[in-house]
Design an enzyme around this catalytic site. Structure first.
Site, mmCIF file in Angstrom:
data_model
loop_
_atom_site.group_PDB
_atom_site.id
_atom_site.type_symbol
_atom_site.label_atom_id
_atom_site.label_comp_id
_atom_site.label_asym_id
_atom_site.label_seq_id
_atom_site.Cartn_x
_atom_site.Cartn_y
_atom_site.Cartn_z
ATOM 1 C CE LYS A 115 -1.018 0.070 5.015
ATOM 2 N NZ LYS A 115 -0.386 1.255 5.527
ATOM 3 C CG ASP A 116 3.845 2.041 2.720
ATOM 4 O OD1 ASP A 116 2.693 2.402 3.049
ATOM 5 O OD2 ASP A 116 4.690 1.637 3.542
ATOM 6 N NE ARG A 132 -7.235 3.508 3.898
ATOM 7 C CZ ARG A 132 -7.534 2.745 4.948
ATOM 8 N NH1 ARG A 132 -8.780 2.311 5.117
ATOM 9 N NH2 ARG A 132 -6.618 2.401 5.827
ATOM 10 N NE ARG A 133 -6.421 2.714 8.851
ATOM 11 C CZ ARG A 133 -5.155 2.376 9.072
ATOM 12 N NH1 ARG A 133 -4.331 3.239 9.633
ATOM 13 N NH2 ARG A 133 -4.711 1.169 8.727
ATOM 14 N NE ARG A 167 5.050 10.575 11.348
ATOM 15 C CZ ARG A 167 6.082 10.638 10.511
ATOM 16 N NH1 ARG A 167 6.411 11.780 9.950
ATOM 17 N NH2 ARG A 167 6.783 9.568 10.216
ATOM 18 N NE ARG A 191 0.558 5.520 13.775
ATOM 19 C CZ ARG A 191 0.082 5.913 12.614
ATOM 20 N NH1 ARG A 191 -1.142 5.596 12.258
ATOM 21 N NH2 ARG A 191 0.807 6.638 11.804
ATOM 22 C CB CYS A 209 0.100 6.496 -1.082
ATOM 23 S SG CYS A 209 1.675 7.274 -1.331
#
Length: 319
Positions: free
Chosen positions: A81-82, A129-130, A151, A157, A244
């Protein structure tokens, strides 16, 4: 048989090292050669800026690709996905192994499920996106919650939740599985609630395009269904002209009875980060058997989404 060690380029993060070791073991099995990990520091690992400001997750990829092109490493492992959607000159995507769980998960305080989060819950994520999908879900279900941009690595996190700064954080199931921390997940987010990032849960193994022998050896690890699915998802992303860091979710899955996949369904969503406007569509077609067929599936869905106004929701163009 050549017994010289193959050099695998990897980022230094705990997740990157973990998934690279798993690939190294698999490559050793299929080639009979030892594999050594070469740690490469990327600008994205050392910068404290928000990812969206330094060019999205592509910053993690550039340093690995430079090392490949300079011949400092033989192959590299990326979180698929990166990867930017355009494949660079001189490099080949040698294998896309079987995909891990593509879903997003939450790690919440007091082992809470997503639907049990209290009014005004603060949910941390670094992903537009989230944010877009969580905020859209909250709006449509009359929930009162706030998405908070964060981040940092998995430890950082999860610490926000443990220390009470946030009620929950959203992470990728695959990443937690790969570092052996899936027991910390308090809930899985259904893909009907949050569609994952294109390619989420899949790895990409890349090497120099001229290394035909190595491409053939690494190709033993390729999973054709995973490759077709992620190719369709990334084709959708590319056709939406989104980077992305854009709020695009996509997932291709196989539909069929029992062991036989009859069709592939591709779902896509794009939305404003506040969740006030989204375009979500899906399409179903025969399981792609070639790269071009998988690309076409993504492009077709993107064209339908653009016709419904997707471009104006990505904040990338001034209309």
């Amino acid at each position: 048989m050549n017994s010289k060690a193959l050099r695998l380029g990897t980022r230094r993060s705990k997740l990157a090292m973990s998934q690279s070791r798993q690939v190294a073991d698999a490559v050793s099995r299929v080639t009979g050669r030892p594999v050594e990990l070469v740690e490469i520091t990327t600008y994205g690992d050392t910068s404290r800026e928000h990812l969206a400001q330094i060019g999205g997750t592509g910053v993690f990829v550039t340093a690995l690709r430079d090392a490949l092109l300079r011949g400092e490493v033989d192959f590299a492992v990326h979180s698929l996905k990166d990867l930017p959607t355009a494949q660079p000159e001189g490099l080949a995507l040698a294998a896309v192994p079987l995909r891990e769980d593509p879903r997003d998960v939450i790690v919440a305080r007091d082992a809470l499920k997503f639907t049990d989060l209290p009014r005004g819950a603060r949910i941390g994520t670094g992903s537009p996106r989230r944010m877009a999908q969580l905020n859209s879900y909250a709006r449509s279900h009359g929930l009162d919650m706030e998405t908070v941009p964060i981040r940092g690595n998995v430890d950082t996190r999860i610490r926000y939740v443990r220390e009470g700064e946030l009620d929950a954080v959203v992470l990728a199931a695959a990443g937690l599985n790969r570092i052996g921390r899936s027991d910390e997940v308090t809930d899985f987010l259904s893909v009907d609630t949050v569609l994952p990032a294109p390619g989420q849960g899949a790895l990409a193994i890349e090497c120099a395009a001229e290394r035909a022998d190595l491409i053939a050896a690494l190709g033993e690890l390729d999973d054709p269904f995973t490759r077709a699915a992620v190719t369709a998802e990334r084709s959708l992303l590319a056709a939406l002209e989104a980077g992305c860091s854009a709020p695009v979710g996509a997932l291709a899955d196989l539909l069929g009875d029992g062991q036989i996949a009859k069709e592939m369904r591709l779902r896509g969503i794009v939305g404003t980060t506040d969740g006030s406007r989204t375009v979500q569509l899906s399409t179903t077609g025969p399981v792609p058997e070639t790269y071009d067929q998988a690309m076409a599936l993504g492009r077709e869905l993107a064209a339908e989404m653009l016709a419904q106004g997707a471009a104006g929701l990505m904040g990338e163009r001034a209309h």
